[in-house]
Structures are given as C-alpha cells and as structure tokens.
Design a protein around this motif. Sequence first.
Motif, short mmCIF file in Angstrom:
data_model
loop_
_atom_site.label_atom_id
_atom_site.label_comp_id
_atom_site.label_asym_id
_atom_site.label_seq_id
_atom_site.Cartn_x
_atom_site.Cartn_y
_atom_site.Cartn_z
N GLU A 107 -6.71 30.90 -7.62
CA GLU A 107 -6.69 30.15 -6.36
C GLU A 107 -8.10 29.99 -5.83
N ARG A 108 -8.92 29.41 -6.68
CA ARG A 108 -10.29 29.06 -6.33
C ARG A 108 -10.48 27.59 -6.66
N MET A 109 -11.43 26.97 -6.00
CA MET A 109 -11.64 25.53 -6.22
C MET A 109 -13.06 25.16 -5.84
N SER A 110 -13.60 24.21 -6.58
CA SER A 110 -14.90 23.64 -6.23
C SER A 110 -14.72 22.14 -6.02
N ILE A 111 -15.30 21.64 -4.95
CA ILE A 111 -15.29 20.19 -4.71
C ILE A 111 -16.61 19.64 -5.23
N VAL A 112 -16.50 18.75 -6.22
CA VAL A 112 -17.68 18.23 -6.90
C VAL A 112 -17.76 16.73 -6.69
N ALA A 113 -18.93 16.26 -6.26
CA ALA A 113 -19.18 14.81 -6.17
C ALA A 113 -19.61 14.32 -7.54
N VAL A 114 -19.03 13.22 -7.99
CA VAL A 114 -19.40 12.64 -9.28
C VAL A 114 -19.71 11.16 -9.09
N GLY A 115 -20.15 10.50 -10.17
CA GLY A 115 -20.49 9.08 -10.09
C GLY A 115 -21.66 8.86 -9.14
N GLY A 116 -21.64 7.71 -8.48
CA GLY A 116 -22.72 7.39 -7.54
C GLY A 116 -22.84 8.39 -6.41
N PHE A 132 -11.95 17.69 -8.22
CA PHE A 132 -11.47 18.98 -7.73
C PHE A 132 -11.43 19.91 -8.94
N LEU A 133 -12.40 20.81 -9.01
CA LEU A 133 -12.61 21.63 -10.20
C LEU A 133 -11.93 22.99 -10.06
N LEU A 134 -11.12 23.32 -11.06
CA LEU A 134 -10.35 24.56 -11.05
C LEU A 134 -10.84 25.50 -12.15
N PRO A 135 -10.63 26.82 -11.99
CA PRO A 135 -11.02 27.73 -13.07
C PRO A 135 -10.04 27.72 -14.23
N LYS A 137 -5.53 26.59 -14.94
CA LYS A 137 -4.58 25.51 -14.69
C LYS A 137 -4.29 25.40 -13.20
N GLN A 138 -3.71 24.29 -12.82
CA GLN A 138 -3.40 24.01 -11.42
C GLN A 138 -2.37 25.01 -10.88
N THR A 139 -2.55 25.38 -9.60
CA THR A 139 -1.60 26.27 -8.91
C THR A 139 -0.96 25.50 -7.76
N PRO A 140 0.19 25.98 -7.23
CA PRO A 140 0.80 25.31 -6.07
C PRO A 140 -0.17 25.21 -4.90
N GLU A 143 -2.65 22.40 -5.58
CA GLU A 143 -2.00 21.09 -5.38
C GLU A 143 -1.92 20.74 -3.90
N GLN A 144 -1.56 21.73 -3.08
CA GLN A 144 -1.41 21.47 -1.64
C GLN A 144 -2.76 21.12 -1.00
N ILE A 145 -3.80 21.87 -1.38
CA ILE A 145 -5.14 21.61 -0.80
C ILE A 145 -5.61 20.20 -1.18
N VAL A 146 -5.48 19.85 -2.46
CA VAL A 146 -5.93 18.54 -2.92
C VAL A 146 -5.14 17.44 -2.22
N GLU A 147 -3.82 17.61 -2.14
CA GLU A 147 -2.99 16.59 -1.50
C GLU A 147 -3.35 16.42 -0.03
N TYR A 148 -3.58 17.53 0.68
CA TYR A 148 -3.94 17.46 2.10
C TYR A 148 -5.26 16.71 2.28
N MET A 149 -6.23 17.06 1.44
CA MET A 149 -7.55 16.42 1.58
C MET A 149 -7.48 14.93 1.27
N LEU A 150 -6.76 14.58 0.18
CA LEU A 150 -6.71 13.18 -0.20
C LEU A 150 -6.04 12.33 0.87
N TYR A 151 -4.92 12.79 1.39
CA TYR A 151 -4.23 12.01 2.42
C TYR A 151 -5.08 11.89 3.68
N MET A 152 -5.83 12.92 4.00
CA MET A 152 -6.71 12.84 5.17
C MET A 152 -7.82 11.81 4.94
N LEU A 153 -8.40 11.84 3.73
CA LEU A 153 -9.47 10.88 3.41
C LEU A 153 -8.94 9.45 3.41
#
Length: 943
Positions: A107-116, A132-135, A137-140, A143-153
């Motif tokens: 349950e660790r995650m790194s947010i990485v900017a890629v591309g431009g 969204f970089l994980l150590p 496989k994906q955990t519940p 998934e929740q953190i990524v989904e929350y962030m994406l919908y907010m963005l």
Amino acid sequence: MTLRNASRPSESFAGLIDADALRHRLTALTAASDGDGSDLAIRNQVLAELKSAMQSAREQVEERLFADGGGMLCAQRLSHVQDEILRVIFDFAIHHVYRVKNPSAGERMSIVAVGGYGRGTLAPGSDVDLLFLLPYKQTPWGEQIVEYMLYMLWDLGLKVGHATRNIDECLRLSRSDMTIRTAILEARHVWGEAALTEELIERFDTSVVAGSGPEFIAAKLAERDARHTRQGTSRYLVEPNVKEAKGGLRDLNTLFWISKYFYRVRSTSGLVKAGVFSRADIQRFRKGEDFLWAVRCHLHFLTGRAEERLSFDVQREIAIRLGYTQHPGMKDVERFMKHYFLVAKDVGDLTRIFCAALEEQHAKAPQPFSKLIDRIAARARKRKLSTGTADFVIDRGRLNTASDTVFEKDPVNLIRLFAIADRHAVMLHPEMLKLVRRSLKLITASLREDAEANRLFLQVLTSRNDPETVLRKMNETGVLGRFVPDFGKVVAMMQFSMYHHYTVDEHLIRSVGVLGEIERGEAGEDHPLSTDIVKTIQNRRVLFVAMFLHDIAKGRPEDHSIAGARIARRLCPRFGLSASETDTVAWLVEHHLEMSTIAQSRDLADRKTIEDFARKVQSLERLKLLLILTVADIRAVGPNVFNGWKGQLLRTLYYECEPVLTGGHSLLPHNLRVEAAKTELGEALSSWDAATRAAYLERHYPAYWLRVPLDRKIADAEMIRAADAAGTGFSSRVVTHAFEEVTEITVLAADHPRLLSTIAGACFVAGANIVDAQIDTTTDGFALDTIFISRELPGDEDEIRRGERVCRLIEKALRGQEQLPDSVARKAASRGRVRAFRVEAEVLVNNSWSNRYTVLEISGLDRPGLLYDLTRAISALNLNINSAHVATFGERAVDVFYVTDLTGQKIGNIGRQGAIRDRLREAVEGDLADEPARRRPRRAGAA
C-alpha cells in the motif's frame, strides 16, 4: 532524470499557489466529521476550493506571462501549479478519505509525471500525463486512491493521460512500445514514495536504455519524418502548428529525447560538454524554445483550449500580446510571423547540427575490422572530386571540405560548394554545413562583387538539374541572404493573407523549382502551352533570374513590382547579365502580375483589352516569357491555387494577343465580321427550314455574334428552339469542362434587371462558386446568360447532376418559389477565417479599358454572398451588365463588371460615377437595402 537545468527558478513560483494554506482549508472542511472527508457534500466543497485555487493561480501565470514574456517560465509555472494541486489531492485522499492506519508494503504509491509534464513544462491546455507507480500488483486501497484523484482532476476540467503499473510492468512494456519508452524516459517524481520513482529510473537506464541507442534514434527520427509529412514538409507554411510542424516544439522535444537517451545528459548545457553544440548553438536553442513556449501559452490562453495552430484569425492578437508593432511596409502580425519563421529556421539548423554529431558518434564506434581495412575504407570515403579544386572531397557519399580553412583561404568556395553539389548531385555533409555557418562573416561586399562568385551563383540558379533544392540549402545555411542582401530581407517574411501559403523566400525558391519542372516537361498536362513554348524561348537565364527576383521587394512601403524592377536593374549586371538582358528581367519583374490580372479580371472578348495588353507587352518573346513566369508564380503560391480555369484564361489571353504582336491579325470591318458569323451558323443549321433559320439569325445583337464560339452558338440555337416549342419561358443547359475545371451553365429566361443577381444568389445558396459570367439579350425580350462555376465533383455525370440542381434552384427563384434574400442571409451568417482580415473596399469606374462599356472593378474583403449583393446593387443602379469576371486572392475578392446605362451608353457623368462608387462600397460592406429596380429595356444594338 530530466533534460533541464536541475534547479527551476523557485522564486518565480512565489505567490502562485499556497499549498499548505490550501491543505489547511481542506482539512477544516472535515472538522465536523472527525477528519472524514468521504462525504459527497465535503467532496464538492473540496472541489470548489481546488477550482478556486487553480483558477487564481492560472490567472496569475497569464499576468506574469504578459509582464515578463518568459515562455519557458510560463510553462514551468503551470507545471508547478499542477504539481501542487496533485500533491494536495493525494494528501487529502490518504489522510481524509481512504485512511490506512498500518499500511502494508503493497500500500505504497508514487505519483510520477511523464511525457511533456515530466519535463516540468505545461501549456495551459496541455494533457496532464501521470503514472501511478506501485511496488507490486494493484491493491484495493491503490485503486481507490487513483480513482479518487482521477475523478477530481477530471472535475477540475483537466485532460489526464494516465496509467497504473508496477515497475516490472513499466520495464516490460517500454521494451516493446516506443511511446511508453519515451514517456518513461521523461519520468519525474511528483509525490508519494520517491524511492519507487528512483528505482524505476535506475532500472530503466540499465535494462532498457543501455545498448539500445541506435534503435531509439531511428524510431524517433522516423516519427519526426512522419509528423512532418502530416503537417506539411515545409517549415514555412503561413499557418504553422506551433507544436507539431517542422521547426516547432516537437522537433526540440525530439532532440531532448535523443540527447537523454544517447548522450546521457541531464541538461541542455551537457550537450556542450558532449561536443554536440557550441555555446552559441545552446543560446539559440534556449531562445527559440522560450519563444515557441511563449507563443504556445498565449495561444492556449487566448483561445481557451489546446489550440496548436497559428491560424490567421489568432495571429494578429498573438502579435499584439507579444508586443509587436507596425513598421513601414510591414504589419505587426507580419513582423511577429517573420520572427516565428526565423526561430523555426534555427530549429532546423540545430537539428542538422545534432544529426551530424550523432553520425560522427556512430562513425567512431569500434568496427570489427582490422586497422588496415579501416584506413582503406576511410580513403574510399574521402575521395577527391574532379572539379579542378582540391578544396572539396566526397565523404561517405556527401560533399565535404578538405580542411577547415578552405573558406578563409578562398571565400568564393562558399558559393562554389553549391555549384559543385548541383553539378554532381551530391548531398552536403553536416560538418561542412556547420563550417559554412561559422564562415558567413566572410561573405562581404567584395565577395558579392566577385565575378567568379556571381558566375557560380548564376550557374546554380539557372541549372537544368535541381536548382530549387540547392537554393533552399543556400538559404537554410544563410549564404543566400548574405550573398544577395535584398533576398535576405524577405527571408522568413510572411504576408498576412489567405492567398499566400508560404513565406516570401520559400515562395521564390519554389517558383524557381516549378519553372524547372515546366522546362523539363513535368506536369505538362496541367499547363500544356507553357510546356510547349518554353522550348522556343531565346534566353532561358533571363526567365530564371526574373523568377528569382519577382517578389524580392515584398515588405516595402512602395509597390513591390516597381521596387523589384529597380533591384533587378542593380543586381543583374552584378550577376553578369548584359544590358538588354537586364532590361528584360526588370520589365518581367515590374509586370509579373499583369497577365494574371488581365486574364482573371478583364473581358478577353473585348478587343480593347487585347490591344492594350499587346501595347504593354510589345514583343512575342516577352509574351512567352511572361506567360511562363505567370504560370510558375501562381503554381508556387500553394497547392491547388493554379487550376484549369486560370490556365484556360491565360491561354486565351496568349492566343488573342499573339497575332496582334506578330502582325498576322487582319481585322475585318465590324459589320462584315457579324455577317460572317451569321453565315457560319446558318451553314451549321442547314437542317432547319429556311424561314425558321432566317428568323433565328435576327434574334441576337452584334455583340453575341462576335463573342460566342460556334459550338456554343449551335447549342444555344437548339436550346432556344426547344424552349420556343415548349412555351415554358425558361430553359437551361449544363456542360462540363473537365480540363478547365469549370462547369458551364446557360440560362434562357425572360429578361429582367435582376436576372444575374437571381442567378448569383441561387448559385450561392446551392454552394456553386461563380468564376465568370457572360450576359446576352435577344431582340425579342429574352436573356441568355452563361455562367461558369468551379467544378466540385470528379465524374462528369455527378457534376452534370450538380449543375442541374443549380438550374432547378435558379428556376424556382425566378418563379418566386424560393425567397433568395432570406436563403442568402442564412447561408452567409458565418464568415469563417476572413474575419481576421481587413481589406479596404475599393471601387474603380473606368471608361478607358473598353471602347463600348464602362468597367467597374470592385475589390474588398471576400465574404459569403458578396457577388449576390454586388449584382443586386448594380441592378438597383439601373445598369446593364454585359459580362462579369470574378476572382479571389485568398481573403481579397476582385469582381469586374462591364456595364452600360439603360440606353446602352457608357457612364460618363461624374456625379453618377460617384454615386455608383458609394453604392457599391456599401454593397461590399454588406450594407445593402432591398430596393425595387426598374425594368431593364432591351439592349440597343451595341457590340
């Protein structure tokens, strides 16, 4: 790692967004729920706070862009704001929405900017590319953190490109997918577990990048070539794509990617240490990058979207935002676009330098052969040319200098190298091009006056091989603008006009290339007459020199044709042309627009038009030269500008003028020519009974007999006889002309003052573009109007059906079943790109261009329904239209009408001429009241 200077100017970010204060405000929203922010009402409040903070920050970024003009700073500020927004959303999600008291290793995650975004730059409308970089496989929880962030963005209105992967997945996919490999190449840690990002970058470098440089370089250069093909292979297109076009930001990005991958550098300054660029090159690199980013950011802010194309409707506003002002002969927008194209040229130079360095790196790589074989191969790669000079060699199939001192030793070599390249059809070595650029200061006044240098230049310009390619290379290296300073003044100069597709220098070089194509007989099916007569001209070099100089005085306050002729008189003797050759070149430059103007906007059936033009041309040789020059000029303006109709008009003018100049034209008296035409048609209608035939021959006025060709006279006769038998009072005919790219529509109807106006309105509503019209009346009260519309469909059957639909609409309008003013108004509601232009309306009333008619030449901003409004206005002025000639040059329309008053006389009264000018100016501007017109009487027997 990032290919930027390691430390961004943090002081320039101060005050944009206070992330800590924003966190405190968001936390305060959860106070009543014991820190739980998962409630929908709280989420909406969080979204509102984030929107407010982001909007405020973006407004400040735009204000600072106006204040300091820093394009890179603007992109970095926007990236900084985006970083802070992401960090705040992530922190709120893990502390207040999906709280985990004892997180597991997974349950660790790194947010990485890629591309431009990974480069630390964003435009206002750019996509936000996230990994969204994980150590593992994906955990519940993940998934929740990524989904929350994406919908907010997404709710913040951002376009997000995203992927959720662990490190192994990233490495596996990047080996097989070059797009993913490029994205990870620019990975930058934004927030979360920094150790994960560091591990990804380290393993990516060792397991993906190592040893795969040539593969990556080949893929990126192939991508670049494909992109250039999509966007247009010239970097001098006048509506460029700032991001994707040749010479744009994406070309700089390609250099970044290859630099990081192949040279393993972390900043632009590292390319100096690697021996790729000089410090001056890096300075050009940074200035160009900063300028392009400023343009792109202004473009996004102005349009409110991710608009990358510098279209005409935004260029002027961008120029004003960047602080450009008007100078004599050049508008503010033209000065801005000249700067843009100079930057694009610099990007091209840097790309060539960069590719040369890459090539040298490959060449120095160890080879699995003995040193003896290497030495033999090197001697083979560098062989002397049989050119009478030891200063140049062939190196790997390309022309190179024998030493670094060849230009200092003999500056003429700066011109000679291009003559050698043309003669031997070899490419130029990038290392030599770098040396050429460093030696430009050697092109002095003495070299410009050197007889041998000018002889070599004229040899290149008039080459029968490929002068266009060699001249373009001379231009790109800066040699051409230095050797011919008047040409240097038009380098990268654009004309703020929809008619011109390229900058002035590119147009001149392309026109020389088109001239070469005509001479070689290529594309002869498009302009057969030019292809035939180019073989008969007496002096081809005056034609090539005139082609090169015809627009060289653009951008000056005075008429560019007159100023260009003056420049030609100065330059031609320098190039080695004789006095008579100089006179011919100067005349061609001064009159290079004459033939196109006459052909497209005058009545070529009017004898005075031909006589006046012949008087100006004076000799058949000049006529030949002017025709070829005109065709090449129009073709070089841009794709599809030259068409079959323009070609037909030019051929008609040539064929009408040729016998006048050669003395082979013996003009019969007026009445004898009319009688001869009647006799000719009578013989063709021999199947008619004598009484019907005799009656028909009296139904037309003299003008008809002298102007209309026999095949059309026969078709008109059959159509009128059929209409008489049917008793409908209306008839129409459609004939296609595939080679001329026009469709001919002939309408027979009861004569009426607004007949042509009705036809023009119906054609406009039907989407048919009128290019020419001829109006005839019969002695028994009918009008026989022939219009030519631009062809739209490739097949004759489809085009005939289209023409018949236009005819049905004309008939409905004449019978009152179609209310044209309303239909025209609806269709003309949008003006599209022409809104960006200002063209002052001008109306000329001229009685000297024709012996029988007053000629009205009306020019102004083209717009939907213009021809309809003009013909209505002319009818309201109680004028008879004898012929109409419609031409457009981009956003500028030039419509010419041959008219008389109701008694068939010219308009001689000065006061009435003034009223006509005022009325038609109003029509050009669209300010036209609907007035009733008096019925037009039958025309007197004017010819």
